[in-house]
Design an enzyme around this catalytic site. Structure first.
Site, PDB file in Angstrom:
ATOM      1  N   HIS A 100     -42.621   6.073 -18.553  1.00  0.00           N
ATOM      2  CA  HIS A 100     -42.994   6.582 -19.875  1.00  0.00           C
ATOM      3  C   HIS A 100     -43.648   5.436 -20.633  1.00  0.00           C
ATOM      4  O   HIS A 100     -42.971   4.521 -21.105  1.00  0.00           O
ATOM      5  CB  HIS A 100     -41.713   7.066 -20.573  1.00  0.00           C
ATOM      6  N   ARG A 157     -41.846  17.115 -28.168  1.00  0.00           N
ATOM      7  CA  ARG A 157     -40.617  16.424 -28.581  1.00  0.00           C
ATOM      8  C   ARG A 157     -40.921  14.978 -29.019  1.00  0.00           C
ATOM      9  O   ARG A 157     -40.954  14.667 -30.192  1.00  0.00           O
ATOM     10  CB  ARG A 157     -39.599  16.430 -27.418  1.00  0.00           C
ATOM     11  N   ASP A 158     -41.227  14.114 -28.076  1.00  0.00           N
ATOM     12  CA  ASP A 158     -41.406  12.704 -28.424  1.00  0.00           C
ATOM     13  C   ASP A 158     -42.599  12.522 -29.359  1.00  0.00           C
ATOM     14  O   ASP A 158     -42.580  11.680 -30.256  1.00  0.00           O
ATOM     15  CB  ASP A 158     -41.603  11.881 -27.141  1.00  0.00           C
ATOM     16  N   CYS A 170     -45.891   5.067 -33.746  1.00  0.00           N
ATOM     17  CA  CYS A 170     -44.966   4.016 -33.342  1.00  0.00           C
ATOM     18  C   CYS A 170     -44.339   3.487 -34.614  1.00  0.00           C
ATOM     19  O   CYS A 170     -45.038   2.946 -35.470  1.00  0.00           O
ATOM     20  CB  CYS A 170     -45.706   2.910 -32.616  1.00  0.00           C
ATOM     21  N   ASN A 193     -47.496   7.455 -27.516  1.00  0.00           N
ATOM     22  CA  ASN A 193     -47.509   7.787 -26.091  1.00  0.00           C
ATOM     23  C   ASN A 193     -48.928   7.819 -25.532  1.00  0.00           C
ATOM     24  O   ASN A 193     -49.878   8.132 -26.239  1.00  0.00           O
ATOM     25  CB  ASN A 193     -46.927   9.193 -25.891  1.00  0.00           C
ATOM     26  N   HIS A 248     -46.291   3.798 -23.591  1.00  0.00           N
ATOM     27  CA  HIS A 248     -47.008   3.933 -24.853  1.00  0.00           C
ATOM     28  C   HIS A 248     -48.265   3.081 -24.755  1.00  0.00           C
ATOM     29  O   HIS A 248     -48.294   2.073 -24.055  1.00  0.00           O
ATOM     30  CB  HIS A 248     -46.125   3.485 -26.020  1.00  0.00           C
TER      31      HIS A 248
END
Lengths: 298, 298
Positions: free
Chosen positions: B202, B16-17, B235, B244, B204
């Protein structure tokens, strides 16, 4: 945070350890890079190594480079030497700070310089009698051939080099095998026997743990680190892999944590961009690409 | 180390992300990726988001993807939803675990979804009344438009979403602005008011601090982290920047520290290679490139 120190000291190793692991670049570019680094506020620069040009063609012009560098008075420049001949060249060139290397892992030492670790330690002892030098213990956190390296073995090598006159010791994570638990184990084993020995840590970011390892070392009270501008320097055992931790990533994190390095981060990022232009490939530094966290989008 | 926990839980967010921030890929590849991840030992996978296809074309085929996935019984799959319509789609598709997002920074929330943070919080309250959902608070460690974000503001958003029924909260380092001191500040501010709230972090790796931040969180007793296989996901604010943290880098470090995740690292690295092949660009994961530290050279 009370557990963090107010200051840390970075030794910039891009011109030597970084460029030694890149495609060769012209002497003029090396001079330009060292001169620019000298004005970032960094206080220590590993400038060149005096090695055999057949072994390491990237450093064949060490004398020419060093002669052309504008020496800045408050920067300490150092040279790496592999043997007595290299030491003579470094001293003739006027270097006062000398570094020598030995691998904690016998296989790595043999593959690297065709000698056992014990043989290298004997040679280093002879060098120390001429000129006390920092000993960098490579593969301190793991060997790409042998795997794990016993922290006791690393501590015993420290015993030996300290007895032979080494004023300071550095621990090299040559192929990026360190993790926080390995850092604690090596530092713990060494400190138990040499609580007051000045130590420096040299991490590679091959597996992403570079800054986590530095954070761990900071929490253990270590305040001296090698780093390479832009993350210059690859890793011979893993094509494409990241080499040294990028100086601007280290400085960026430490400054945000309130730990001063004396380095002007914006100026350092400009030098990282120069380093990238010199080697002609995208360097792995996130802070070079994205800018510091303080750089907001308009 | 007594200060480290025995276990940590990873939520894999690459499908997803990660893919939401890459060029669109075919539905079949998404299915293949989720299926492969389901057999790595990871227990939580953020599978899809139910967002408007015009806003995020990468997720336009969420229903098709989810219908084709082989659901594994001991994996919890979750879906991200932006609003009531998305929640309805997710519930119709059979999702039990739902995530919603709000940015701690007003400017980021407006640029992202054209609403103030306060307006989003009202919408989330209405959603929670229908179905309790995890709230992901984006830009918790800094905003690319506003710069620093006051940890008290983050804590106050937690107050609100917990009062509205959120069973758990995640803190997103949306553009990689977290450093260890920021992690301590946010977690400290939240814990003071909600000592028992389940939280997830979470990060990055935009500026190299990903694993240092996870180490800090581990030392604070946090054991739940998002990560993206291969480091999938860019990003939007820094072209070429890392997104991530890579799942295999996180797992590699934690396992070496004796913190189990239940994940088979070798199998995960194979999936990271698949992810790289799917997106057709070199992913930033060092452990994918160099292999785990245990992989010695012959």
């Amino acid at each position: 945070m009370e557990m963090w120190p107010a200051n840390a000291s970075i030794r910039e190793v891009g011109p030597r350890d970084g460029l030694q692991n890149e495609q060769p670049v012209p002497a003029a570019d090396k001079v330009r890079l060292i001169n620019a680094l000298s004005h970032t506020g960094v206080r220590r620069i590993e400038a060149v190594s005096f090695v055999h040009p057949k072994a390491i063609p990237q450093m064949a012009d060490a004398d020419e480079v060093w002669a052309a560098v504008d020496k800045v008075s408050d920067v300490v420049y150092s040279a790496l030497v592999p043997n007595q001949r290299g030491l003579n060249r470094a001293m003739e060139a006027g270097f006062d700070q000398i570094e020598v290397v030995v691998s904690a892992s016998d296989t790595h030492n043999r593959r690297n310089i065709n000698r056992s670790t014990a043989e290298s330690l004997d040679e280093i002892a002879a060098l120390q009698a001429v000129k006390p030098a920092e000993v960098i213990i490579a593969t301190s956190f793991g060997c790409p051939y042998e795997g794990d390296v016993d922290p006791l073995r690393v501590a015993q090598i420290v015993d030996r080099v300290v007895a032979d006159g080494a004023p300071r010791v550095a621990f090299g994570d040559t192929t990026g095998m360190a993790t926080p638990i390995r850092v604690r184990a090596v530092i713990g084993a060494v400190r138990e026997r040499h609580p007051d020995l000045p130590v420096l840590l040299h991490f590679h970011n091959t597996r992403g743990t570079g800054l986590a390892n530095i954070l761990t070392a900071i929490e253990l009270g270590i305040t001296e680190f090698d780093a390479s501008v832009g993350g210059l320097g690859g890793c011979p055992y893993a094509p494409g892999a990241t080499g040294n931790v990028a100086t601007e990533e280290v400085v960026h994190m430490l400054h945000d944590m309130g730990i001063d390095t004396g380095i002007d981060l914006d100026r350092l990022i400009e030098v990282a961009a120069m380093a990238q232009e010199i080697v002609g490939r995208e360097l792995p530094s996130g802070v070079l690409r994205a800018g510091p966290r303080s750089r907001t989008v308009a």
